[in-house]
Design an enzyme around this catalytic site. Structure first.
Site, PDB file in Angstrom:
ATOM      1  N   ASP A   1      -6.626  22.969 -14.028  1.00  0.00           N
ATOM      2  CA  ASP A   1      -5.446  23.579 -13.004  1.00  0.00           C
ATOM      3  C   ASP A   1      -6.082  24.196 -11.918  1.00  0.00           C
ATOM      4  O   ASP A   1      -6.909  25.213 -11.891  1.00  0.00           O
ATOM      5  CB  ASP A   1      -4.698  24.692 -13.903  1.00  0.00           C
ATOM      6  CG  ASP A   1      -3.590  25.106 -12.993  1.00  0.00           C
ATOM      7  OD1 ASP A   1      -3.520  24.953 -11.685  1.00  0.00           O
ATOM      8  OD2 ASP A   1      -2.624  25.899 -13.442  1.00  0.00           O
TER       9      ASP A   1
ATOM     10  N   GLU B   1     -34.280  33.661  -5.823  1.00  0.00           N
ATOM     11  CA  GLU B   1     -34.345  33.153  -7.152  1.00  0.00           C
ATOM     12  C   GLU B   1     -34.470  31.665  -6.966  1.00  0.00           C
ATOM     13  O   GLU B   1     -34.290  31.123  -8.109  1.00  0.00           O
ATOM     14  CB  GLU B   1     -33.464  33.658  -8.096  1.00  0.00           C
ATOM     15  CG  GLU B   1     -32.207  33.660  -7.541  1.00  0.00           C
ATOM     16  CD  GLU B   1     -31.276  34.405  -8.672  1.00  0.00           C
ATOM     17  OE1 GLU B   1     -31.199  34.028  -9.873  1.00  0.00           O
ATOM     18  OE2 GLU B   1     -30.156  35.170  -8.367  1.00  0.00           O
TER      19      GLU B   1
ATOM     20  N   CYS C   1     -30.058  38.286  -8.366  1.00  0.00           N
ATOM     21  CA  CYS C   1     -29.309  38.387  -7.135  1.00  0.00           C
ATOM     22  C   CYS C   1     -29.768  40.063  -6.598  1.00  0.00           C
ATOM     23  O   CYS C   1     -29.018  40.233  -5.572  1.00  0.00           O
ATOM     24  CB  CYS C   1     -27.863  38.539  -7.365  1.00  0.00           C
ATOM     25  SG  CYS C   1     -27.275  36.906  -7.874  1.00  0.00           S
TER      26      CYS C   1
ATOM     27  N   THR D   1     -18.656  28.342  -9.608  1.00  0.00           N
ATOM     28  CA  THR D   1     -19.476  29.386  -8.951  1.00  0.00           C
ATOM     29  C   THR D   1     -20.755  29.115  -8.484  1.00  0.00           C
ATOM     30  O   THR D   1     -21.487  30.106  -8.197  1.00  0.00           O
ATOM     31  CB  THR D   1     -19.488  30.669 -10.206  1.00  0.00           C
ATOM     32  OG1 THR D   1     -20.383  30.325 -10.916  1.00  0.00           O
ATOM     33  CG2 THR D   1     -18.070  31.124 -10.641  1.00  0.00           C
TER      34      THR D   1
ATOM     35  N   SER E   1     -21.848  38.201 -18.818  1.00  0.00           N
ATOM     36  CA  SER E   1     -22.449  38.475 -17.538  1.00  0.00           C
ATOM     37  C   SER E   1     -21.299  39.205 -16.809  1.00  0.00           C
ATOM     38  O   SER E   1     -21.531  40.202 -16.149  1.00  0.00           O
ATOM     39  CB  SER E   1     -23.214  37.325 -16.704  1.00  0.00           C
ATOM     40  OG  SER E   1     -21.872  36.636 -16.393  1.00  0.00           O
TER      41      SER E   1
ATOM     42  N   HIS F   1     -21.296  42.715  -4.905  1.00  0.00           N
ATOM     43  CA  HIS F   1     -22.090  41.425  -4.868  1.00  0.00           C
ATOM     44  C   HIS F   1     -21.041  40.554  -5.417  1.00  0.00           C
ATOM     45  O   HIS F   1     -20.284  40.767  -6.314  1.00  0.00           O
ATOM     46  CB  HIS F   1     -23.345  41.555  -6.125  1.00  0.00           C
ATOM     47  CG  HIS F   1     -23.572  40.185  -6.871  1.00  0.00           C
ATOM     48  ND1 HIS F   1     -24.001  39.067  -5.781  1.00  0.00           N
ATOM     49  CD2 HIS F   1     -23.701  39.673  -7.742  1.00  0.00           C
ATOM     50  CE1 HIS F   1     -24.413  38.251  -6.632  1.00  0.00           C
ATOM     51  NE2 HIS F   1     -24.075  38.557  -7.767  1.00  0.00           N
TER      52      HIS F   1
ATOM     53  N   LYS G   1     -12.367  42.641 -10.216  1.00  0.00           N
ATOM     54  CA  LYS G   1     -12.535  43.084 -11.545  1.00  0.00           C
ATOM     55  C   LYS G   1     -12.866  44.522 -11.587  1.00  0.00           C
ATOM     56  O   LYS G   1     -12.538  45.342 -12.092  1.00  0.00           O
ATOM     57  CB  LYS G   1     -12.892  42.045 -12.292  1.00  0.00           C
ATOM     58  CG  LYS G   1     -12.079  41.002 -12.738  1.00  0.00           C
ATOM     59  CD  LYS G   1     -13.034  40.030 -13.910  1.00  0.00           C
ATOM     60  CE  LYS G   1     -12.669  38.880 -13.972  1.00  0.00           C
ATOM     61  NZ  LYS G   1     -12.645  38.348 -15.139  1.00  0.00           N
TER      62      LYS G   1
ATOM     63  N   ASN H   1     -21.345  31.413  -4.587  1.00  0.00           N
ATOM     64  CA  ASN H   1     -22.392  32.182  -4.919  1.00  0.00           C
ATOM     65  C   ASN H   1     -23.740  31.999  -4.099  1.00  0.00           C
ATOM     66  O   ASN H   1     -24.045  30.883  -3.930  1.00  0.00           O
ATOM     67  CB  ASN H   1     -22.770  32.132  -6.227  1.00  0.00           C
ATOM     68  CG  ASN H   1     -23.567  33.520  -6.775  1.00  0.00           C
ATOM     69  OD1 ASN H   1     -23.876  34.402  -5.639  1.00  0.00           O
ATOM     70  ND2 ASN H   1     -23.707  33.898  -7.870  1.00  0.00           N
TER      71      ASN H   1
ATOM     72  N   SER I   1     -28.751  39.894 -12.326  1.00  0.00           N
ATOM     73  CA  SER I   1     -28.619  39.754 -13.764  1.00  0.00           C
ATOM     74  C   SER I   1     -30.169  40.067 -14.389  1.00  0.00           C
ATOM     75  O   SER I   1     -31.138  39.720 -13.803  1.00  0.00           O
ATOM     76  CB  SER I   1     -28.340  38.358 -14.156  1.00  0.00           C
ATOM     77  OG  SER I   1     -26.847  37.993 -13.845  1.00  0.00           O
TER      78      SER I   1
HETATM   79  P1  HMG Z   1     -14.493  30.146 -17.592  1.00  0.00           P
HETATM   80  O1  HMG Z   1     -14.753  30.182 -19.133  1.00  0.00           O
HETATM   81  O2  HMG Z   1     -14.405  28.806 -16.991  1.00  0.00           O
HETATM   82  O3  HMG Z   1     -13.221  30.846 -17.292  1.00  0.00           O
HETATM   83  O4  HMG Z   1     -15.817  30.949 -16.866  1.00  0.00           O
HETATM   84  P2  HMG Z   1     -12.257  31.633 -17.897  1.00  0.00           P
HETATM   85  O5  HMG Z   1     -11.509  31.082 -19.026  1.00  0.00           O
HETATM   86  O6  HMG Z   1     -12.975  33.123 -18.123  1.00  0.00           O
HETATM   87  O7  HMG Z   1     -11.232  31.882 -16.583  1.00  0.00           O
HETATM   88  C1  HMG Z   1     -11.710  32.499 -15.636  1.00  0.00           C
HETATM   89  C2  HMG Z   1     -10.346  33.208 -14.892  1.00  0.00           C
HETATM   90  O8  HMG Z   1      -9.265  32.450 -14.466  1.00  0.00           O
HETATM   91  C3  HMG Z   1      -9.798  34.316 -15.922  1.00  0.00           C
HETATM   92  O9  HMG Z   1      -9.305  35.312 -15.309  1.00  0.00           O
HETATM   93  C4  HMG Z   1      -8.474  33.453 -16.355  1.00  0.00           C
HETATM   94  O10 HMG Z   1      -7.510  34.174 -16.765  1.00  0.00           O
HETATM   95  C5  HMG Z   1      -8.068  32.743 -14.948  1.00  0.00           C
HETATM   96  P3  HMG Z   1      -9.434  36.669 -15.673  1.00  0.00           P
HETATM   97  O11 HMG Z   1      -9.126  37.093 -16.989  1.00  0.00           O
HETATM   98  O12 HMG Z   1     -11.205  36.629 -15.843  1.00  0.00           O
HETATM   99  O13 HMG Z   1      -9.165  37.700 -14.734  1.00  0.00           O
HETATM  100  N1  HMG Z   1      -7.379  31.424 -15.137  1.00  0.00           N
HETATM  101  C6  HMG Z   1      -6.456  31.171 -14.382  1.00  0.00           C
HETATM  102  N2  HMG Z   1      -5.802  31.881 -13.211  1.00  0.00           N
HETATM  103  C7  HMG Z   1      -4.939  31.144 -12.622  1.00  0.00           C
HETATM  104  N3  HMG Z   1      -4.244  30.099 -12.847  1.00  0.00           N
HETATM  105  C8  HMG Z   1      -4.845  29.198 -14.104  1.00  0.00           C
HETATM  106  C9  HMG Z   1      -5.806  29.998 -14.719  1.00  0.00           C
HETATM  107  N4  HMG Z   1      -6.527  29.414 -15.901  1.00  0.00           N
HETATM  108  C10 HMG Z   1      -7.573  30.603 -16.264  1.00  0.00           C
HETATM  109  N5  HMG Z   1      -4.081  28.214 -14.453  1.00  0.00           N
HETATM  110  C11 HMG Z   1     -17.086  32.184 -15.443  1.00  0.00           C
HETATM  111  C12 HMG Z   1     -15.761  31.706 -15.678  1.00  0.00           C
HETATM  112  C13 HMG Z   1     -16.988  33.194 -14.502  1.00  0.00           C
HETATM  113  C14 HMG Z   1     -17.664  33.064 -16.951  1.00  0.00           C
HETATM  114  C15 HMG Z   1     -18.193  31.280 -15.406  1.00  0.00           C
HETATM  115  O14 HMG Z   1     -17.504  30.247 -14.167  1.00  0.00           O
HETATM  116  C16 HMG Z   1     -19.340  31.360 -15.317  1.00  0.00           C
HETATM  117  O15 HMG Z   1     -20.206  31.322 -16.176  1.00  0.00           O
HETATM  118  N6  HMG Z   1     -20.127  31.688 -14.041  1.00  0.00           N
HETATM  119  C17 HMG Z   1     -21.476  31.909 -13.787  1.00  0.00           C
HETATM  120  C18 HMG Z   1     -21.739  33.559 -14.267  1.00  0.00           C
HETATM  121  C19 HMG Z   1     -21.088  34.493 -13.390  1.00  0.00           C
HETATM  122  O16 HMG Z   1     -21.066  34.229 -12.325  1.00  0.00           O
HETATM  123  N7  HMG Z   1     -21.289  35.648 -13.825  1.00  0.00           N
HETATM  124  C20 HMG Z   1     -20.643  36.984 -13.113  1.00  0.00           C
HETATM  125  C21 HMG Z   1     -21.339  38.209 -13.451  1.00  0.00           C
HETATM  126  S1  HMG Z   1     -23.124  38.027 -13.358  1.00  0.00           S
HETATM  127  C22 HMG Z   1     -23.678  38.193 -11.754  1.00  0.00           C
HETATM  128  O17 HMG Z   1     -22.966  38.308 -10.956  1.00  0.00           O
HETATM  129  C23 HMG Z   1     -25.212  37.648 -11.440  1.00  0.00           C
HETATM  130  C24 HMG Z   1     -25.226  36.144 -10.912  1.00  0.00           C
HETATM  131  O18 HMG Z   1     -24.506  36.233  -9.749  1.00  0.00           O
HETATM  132  C25 HMG Z   1     -26.642  35.499 -11.075  1.00  0.00           C
HETATM  133  C26 HMG Z   1     -27.921  36.367 -10.566  1.00  0.00           C
HETATM  134  O19 HMG Z   1     -27.824  37.886 -10.589  1.00  0.00           O
HETATM  135  O20 HMG Z   1     -28.918  36.084  -9.924  1.00  0.00           O
HETATM  136  C27 HMG Z   1     -24.474  35.150 -11.576  1.00  0.00           C
END
Ligand code: HMG
Length: 390
Positions: free
Chosen positions: A29, A79, A111, A152, A201, A233, A242, A275, A308
């Site tokens: 979706d 990185e 990051c 992302t 994460s 970030h 959040k 990102n 991270s």
């Molecule tokens: P996921 O499992 O695909 O998604 O992973 P989800 O099921 O958790 O859904 C995401 C959100 O969409 C949720 O909202 C759902 O409810 C919503 P939340 O509950 O979290 O507020 N959703 C919807 N909303 C509207 N209509 C819909 C619908 N369906 C679902 N129909 C995840 C998401 C971010 C975990 C994944 O993409 C991922 O692993 N990304 C990479 C990791 C990441 O970005 N982590 C962030 C923190 S760590 C960080 O910032 C460091 C980093 O930059 C690296 C570094 O430091 O180098 C990553």
């Protein structure tokens, strides 16, 4: 002496993917990507752009002859390094034609490293007030096709000149930081895509934010009312929101509205780029500075950096009088305007085109990349860079 960010340049590659089309292609979706994750478009780097070229293209936008002379330290946060030994900073130093009497180093902590660079730059300028430091955050975020992290991804660079009497943001001395050895996101040497424990994460990002924010309040006696805006970030734009929401009950109603509205302003560029790891916080700051119509000199901005692994830091800056006159708004509008959308098939093809792992010689088709600096090929295991405007 005031020390801080004097200039900010930004570059993203000229290709982007529409997130609605990506969601449709993956049978998801589209609201999940545009609302749940909070991304509209994702910048995509062709094989002719790497961390060095992205950084050079961002820096060329802002540095002038005086900067070339006075920059005596280049701190390159990335990185997405291209070599285990030689730093990206040395390639960049050459491409920009900087004063040879300079230090040039690459920094790594996911990051977080551009923030480490900024704090080190501050110390360097405190000891050498006539110097300037070039701090870079440049990355290509890759999780892989059809993975949970795919929505992302992104690519781009932010280049900042740090100096005394900065024209944009004077950095304050108080800051709080926190390190803990965790496995939320990492990229082993043999992999060109990141490994991630997505949910963990997200939790850790918020936990680190709450930890450094509590310590900051304790250390300074300040509260949310002392801030006009908080920048985060931004791995995806919902993430910062959040974290912000966890502390909004500390604000008055009008304070809460102000912080939420400024957060929306601070993610406008990130929504279109995705990102960019080390540069993401500074892209968000840039978006806030260039897109707001109410912030004035003297107002305080809070910045939360997270890398991270993990390291988090909360630090602050004071907007400088007439900072609006020292931005590159028009160039950034042009940059976004000139980007080309690619279909999902084209995106997948471009994503898969990487440098050969054995280092064999290659020459790339340069007509496909309009950037001033690009990677033209590999010869004798050496990357060959071209600066079209030199
Ligand atoms: P996921 O499992 O695909 O998604 O992973 P989800 O099921 O958790 O859904 C995401 C959100 O969409 C949720 O909202 C759902 O409810 C919503 P939340 O509950 O979290 O507020 N959703 C919807 N909303 C509207 N209509 C819909 C619908 N369906 C679902 N129909 C995840 C998401 C971010 C975990 C994944 O993409 C991922 O692993 N990304 C990479 C990791 C990441 O970005 N982590 C962030 C923190 S760590 C960080 O910032 C460091 C980093 O930059 C690296 C570094 O430091 O180098 C990553």
């Amino acid at each position: 002496m005031n020390i801080g960010i004097d200039k900010i340049g930004f570059y993203a590659p000229h290709y982007y993917v529409d997130m609605i089309k990506l969601a449709e292609a993956r049978g998801i979706d589209p609201d999940k990507f545009t609302i749940g994750i909070g991304q509209d478009e994702m910048a995509l780097a062709p094989v002719t752009q790497d961390a060095v070229t992205l950084a050079a293209n961002a820096a060329l936008q802002v540095i002038d002859e005086e900067d070339r002379e006075k920059i005596d330290l280049v701190l390159f946060g990335t990185e997405s390094g291209i070599d285990h030994s030689k730093s990206a900073a040395v390639y960049l130093h050459h491409l920009l034609g900087l004063n040879p009497y300079a230090r040039a180093v690459e920094l790594k902590q996911a990051c977080y490293s551009a923030t480490a660079g900024i704090q080190m730059a501050k110390g360097h300028i405190a000891l050498n007030p006539e110097s300037k430091v070039l701090v870079i955050g440049a990355d290509i975020a890759r999780y892989g096709l059809a993975t949970p992290g795919e929505s992302t991804q992104g690519a781009g660079a932010v280049a900042m000149v740090i100096s005394k009497d900065p024209k944009l943001l004077a950095l304050e001395n108080e800051s709080t930081y926190f390190t803990n050895d965790i496995m939320d996101f990492w990229r082993p040497l043999y992999s060109d895509i990141a490994y991630v424990d997505g949910k963990f994460s997200n939790e850790q990002y918020i936990h680190f934010f709450n930890t450094v924010w509590e310590k900051y309040k304790e250390q300074t006696g300040r509260s949310l009312e002392d801030f006009s805006a908080l920048c985060f970030h931004v791995p995806y734009t919902k993430m910062g929101l959040k974290a912000l929401r966890t502390i909004l009950d500390e604000a008055t109603e009008s304070g809460s509205e102000r912080l939420k509205a400024n957060y929306e302003t601070s993610i406008q560029y990130n929504r279109k780029v995705g990102n960019i790891y080390t540069g993401s916080l500074y892209l968000s700051l840039l978006s806030l500075l260039e897109k707001n119509d109410s912030l004035e000199g003297g107002e305080r901005i809070g910045l939360y950096s997270y890398g991270s692994g993990a390291v988090g830091e909360f630090f602050t800056g004071i907007l400088q009088p007439n900072y609006q006159d020292h931005l590159y708004v028009h160039q950034h509008e042009e940059l976004f305007h000139a980007r080309k959308e690619v279909s999902i098939e084209e995106y997948e093809e471009i994503f898969e085109e990487t440098l050969s792992a054995d280092g064999s010689s290659t020459e790339f088709d340069r007509t496909n990349d309009p950037a001033p600096v690009y990677l033209s090929g590999v010869e004798d295991h050496k990357r060959i860079y071209v600066n079209r405007i030199k």
